[in-house]
Design an enzyme around this catalytic site. Structure first.
Site, PDB file in Angstrom:
ATOM      1  N   ASP A 413       0.823  -1.207   0.000  1.00  0.00           N
ATOM      2  CA  ASP A 413       0.000   0.000   0.000  1.00  0.00           C
ATOM      3  C   ASP A 413       0.860   1.261   0.000  1.00  0.00           C
ATOM      4  O   ASP A 413       1.910   1.320   0.642  1.00  0.00           O
ATOM      5  CB  ASP A 413      -0.894  -0.011   1.251  1.00  0.00           C
ATOM      6  CG  ASP A 413      -1.761   1.222   1.365  1.00  0.00           C
ATOM      7  OD1 ASP A 413      -2.584   1.448   0.470  1.00  0.00           O
ATOM      8  OD2 ASP A 413      -1.589   1.964   2.350  1.00  0.00           O
ATOM      9  N   GLU A 466       1.382  -0.385  -5.151  1.00  0.00           N
ATOM     10  CA  GLU A 466       0.432   0.689  -5.433  1.00  0.00           C
ATOM     11  C   GLU A 466       1.273   1.973  -5.474  1.00  0.00           C
ATOM     12  O   GLU A 466       1.529   2.595  -4.450  1.00  0.00           O
ATOM     13  CB  GLU A 466      -0.647   0.798  -4.355  1.00  0.00           C
ATOM     14  CG  GLU A 466      -1.697   1.836  -4.715  1.00  0.00           C
ATOM     15  CD  GLU A 466      -2.306   2.555  -3.524  1.00  0.00           C
ATOM     16  OE1 GLU A 466      -3.295   3.272  -3.711  1.00  0.00           O
ATOM     17  OE2 GLU A 466      -1.778   2.415  -2.403  1.00  0.00           O
TER      18      GLU A 466
END
Length: 732
Positions: A413, A466
């Site tokens: 993330d 990401e």
């Protein structure tokens, strides 16, 4: 002064010192309990045995089937006994009388250290890849006796104790042994404490008493409770071989376990891991996805963070069951042939008082400088990536999920927030690196280290970034100065294509490049095309409600868009609810709107996703050359006036699929298109088909090839394009 008086005075001084130490033990501020408690040699003949047991009435040492009574010092809980050096073997067993019960217990301070010095060296060097085997709570056999080992890093604490429901949460009971060289505290308690709740009670350098959950705990209490829980490592599962390769079909179903489906009969409660396995696995199999991606499952205190503010990085959330239930859940998914990915959050952590923040009273895991250690967007702390022990902690956590649960991959993330020192900061709110740049050198090297380590241990796993910027070499190998990820989310494709599809078809001709620009860089990285949870929250609306027009056009647009996405280079990811066109924006507190599947138009979208996944896996042209320009060729990428896109996907075996997307509601008859081969073509997908909820405009399914040059090809075809529809054609 007589000899007798000198002896008496010496004894008085020793008693006074012991009394002071007893009071220090009572206050739980004794700095080095192991130097005082346990067995200590007085001279060549005698030793003294000491224990501190608050509430005990009588304590005896068990020695050669004898009970040697210890003397309590002034009702302080400190018991002492002078014995011959060879009289009491170690570890020392005690017989304890609490008045209402009598127990036998081994004295923790009579055991040798459990610490692995080699592992601690690696930990302090930032290279300990499996720290979870050394830190935290583990039931082990030590010196022939079964018990529980506790180990925690807290170099700046004055004292640390284990507290739990096994010692009435009393910090005076089990002060730990400190190892100055590593900054680590440990203790072995000769009891199997499996399932017991515990924390660490720390006395800071400023004499403040704080209580912290175990950073390496493998199980934690159900929030809002905050204790750690003693648990054992589960049976591990191996990653599924060859399921994560660049030339494989990868189609990911992203799931938030707490809101995929709720138990309506139990007050909208969560499904447990067993129920999730029973319902989620056949659902994903029916849809044909190759992978399930779980939003963060590390324990987190606040439901509204969706797991992105974890406190127990090694503990699967207890919302759905314990660690063994989670392990069984993962095992069942993998047994069904589905890959498992999890969201992993090494970019920041929350400031909950039982968590990592100011862990030992100092900035241990986070940067002390707020310009480096505080995240303004999320009101969270940022790890100190330059600190060796923090690197070991995060590296160990990555290997933990992959090795001990057989997770097939980590979706990392907010990588961009890690890479840039000035991420979401104004001028003057960040500190340049040693070269004066904005790159976070510590984070970069850590990501490279993690990727090199996990791929080195198992090449069948995958890591996914990401990363929302144009950072070069995200999926380039680390030995070529890349970050070493397997894949990167294509955020540019996602933003541009959604902006295009949201527009009224009348105006799409002016935004044609928003759908073609992604092909300029489509092969610069190994990409995944994400339609994730981030696109259906915070007022952005659901995917179906992003579509323009009346209800029919909304569904037609979405179906055509899905067809475009599945044909576009890059692996696929779809967030739950998108597979049946949920109307409502995603809400983590509620189940998906499953009743919509009773309506034909929603069932049609569901059927389309099934067909797309089936065709995607059936034709290697869709996936084998995703990361190569040789796998894609425009037929006509410039037809802005009609808002039609046509291109060829090609595999290494030269098999081809033609994709045609009509993004206007007009029916186009006798539409001419160049094709690469002179063979006949058959239609294998039409998103306007009645089975998908389409209009069913009659179209050709068996298409002859014309000996007419067009679009740079020697041959062409003529066919009818249904309104707002995507076609797939293959050679007969």
């Amino acid at each position: 002064m007589s000899v007798a008086n000198l002896v008496s005075l010496s004894q008085l001084n020793e008693e006074q010192q012991s009394l002071e130490k007893a009071h220090s033990l009572q206050r739980a501020d004794f700095i080095n309990a192991f130097s005082f408690l346990g067995k200590h040699v007085i001279n060549q003949e005698l030793s003294i045995v000491r224990c501190f047991i608050p509430g005990a009435k009588k304590v005896s040492v068990c020695a050669n089937k004898q009970l040697l009574k210890m003397e309590q010092l002034q009702q302080t809980g400190l018991f002492q006994l002078v014995v011959s050096n060879n009289k009491v073997p170690e570890p020392i067993q005690l017989d304890i009388d609490f008045g209402d019960c009598q127990v036998q217990r081994f004295l923790p301070y009579s055991f040798a250290s459990t610490l692995d010095d080699d592992a601690m060296y690696l930990f302090n060097q930032g290279t300990l890849a499996h720290g979870y085997r050394h830190f935290g709570a583990h039931v082990i056999t030590h010196q022939g006796i079964k018990g529980t080992r506790f180990t925690v890093w807290a170099p700046n604490a004055k004292s640390v104790s284990v507290i739990g429901d096994f010692n009435h949460w009393d910090a005076s009971c089990y002060p730990m042994r400190f190892h100055p060289a590593s900054g680590v505290w440990e203790i072995f308690i000769a009891e199997d404490l499996s399932g017991k709740h515990y924390k660490y009670s720390l006395l800071t350098e400023h004499n403040q008493r704080i209580e912290k959950a175990d950073p390496f705990a493998m199980q934690m209490q159900l929030p809002p409770h905050t204790a750690s829980q003693v648990a054992s490592l589960p049976q591990n599962h191996q990653p599924i071989a060859l399921i994560n390769q660049f030339n494989q079909a990868i189609s990911i179903y992203e799931v938030h376990l707490g809101s995929w489906r709720r138990n309506v009969e139990q007050g909208n409660g969560y499904l447990n891991y067993t129920e999730l396995a029973e319902q989620l696995i056949p659902y994903v199999l029916d849809l044909g996805f190759t992978h399930i991606q779980l939003m963060p499952i590390s324990e987190f205190p606040f439901d509204g963070s969706w797991g992105y503010q974890p406190v127990g990085l090694f503990a699967p959330t207890s919302r759905f069951g314990d660690i063994n239930a989670f392990s069984e859940f993962i095992g069942k998914i993998k047994a069904a042939g589905i890959g498992v990915l999890i969201d992993w959050v090494p970019g920041h952590f929350p400031n909950d008082p039982h968590g990592l923040a100011m862990f030992d009273g100092t900035h241990l895991y986070e940067h002390a400088d707020k310009r480096q250690g505080y995240h303004p967007d999320w009101n969270t702390h940022i790890y100190n990536y330059d600190r060796a022990e923090v690197r070991s902690f995060l590296l160990s956590n990555a290997t933990y999920w992959l090795n001990e649960f057989g997770i097939d991959g980590l979706r990392v993330d907010a990588v961009a927030s890690m890479l840039y020192l000035d991420y979401s900061r104004k001028e003057g709110e960040w500190v340049p690196n040693c070269f004066g740049g904005r790159e976070n050198l510590g984070a970069i090297s850590l990501l490279q280290q993690i990727n090199a380590t996990v791929y080195g241990e198992n090449p069948n796993i995958v890591t996914i970034a990401e990363e929302s910027t144009a950072w070069p070499g995200v999926t380039k190998p680390t030995d070529q100065s890349g970050l070493g990820f397997g894949f990167k989310w294509n955020m540019g494709w996602m933003n541009d294509s959604l902006e295009y599809i949201k527009k009224d078809p009348l105006y799409r001709r002016h935004h044609h490049n928003e759908m073609t620009f992604s092909l300029v860089y489509a092969f610069s990285e190994n990409y995944i095309l994400p339609l994730s949870h981030d696109e259906v929250v915070h007022g952005k609306g659901s995917l179906i409600n992003k579509m323009p027009g009346d209800d029919w056009q909304k569904f037609a647009n979405l179906r055509a868009f899905y067809g475009f996405m599945w044909a576009h280079p890059g692996k696929k990811l779809l967030f739950m609810g998108g597979e049946f066109a949920q109307y409502h924006e995603w809400d983590h507190d509620f189940s998906l709107d499953w009743h919509l599947l009773d309506e034909a138009k929603h069932q049609g979208v569901y059927t389309l996703i099934k067909s797309l996944n089936s065709l995607y896996k059936a034709y290697p042209a869709f996936y084998e050359m995703d990361n190569s320009g040789e796998g894609f060729r425009w037929i006509d990428g410039g037809n802005a006036e009609q808002s039609v896109f046509s291109f060829v996907r090609q595999s290494g075996e030269q098999s081809k699929v033609i994709a045609i997307c009509n993004f206007t509601p007009e029916v186009r008859t006798q539409f001419k298109l160049g094709v690469p081969n002179a063979k006949r073509y058959k239609l294998v997908l039409n998103t306007d088909d009645i089975q998908f909820g389409g209009s069913g405009v009659p179209v050709e399914t068996d298409i002859a090839v014309l000996n007419e040059a067009n679009h740079g090809f020697e041959n062409s075809i003529s066919l009818t394009l249904a309104p707002l529809a995507t076609y797939y054609l293959v050679e007969k």
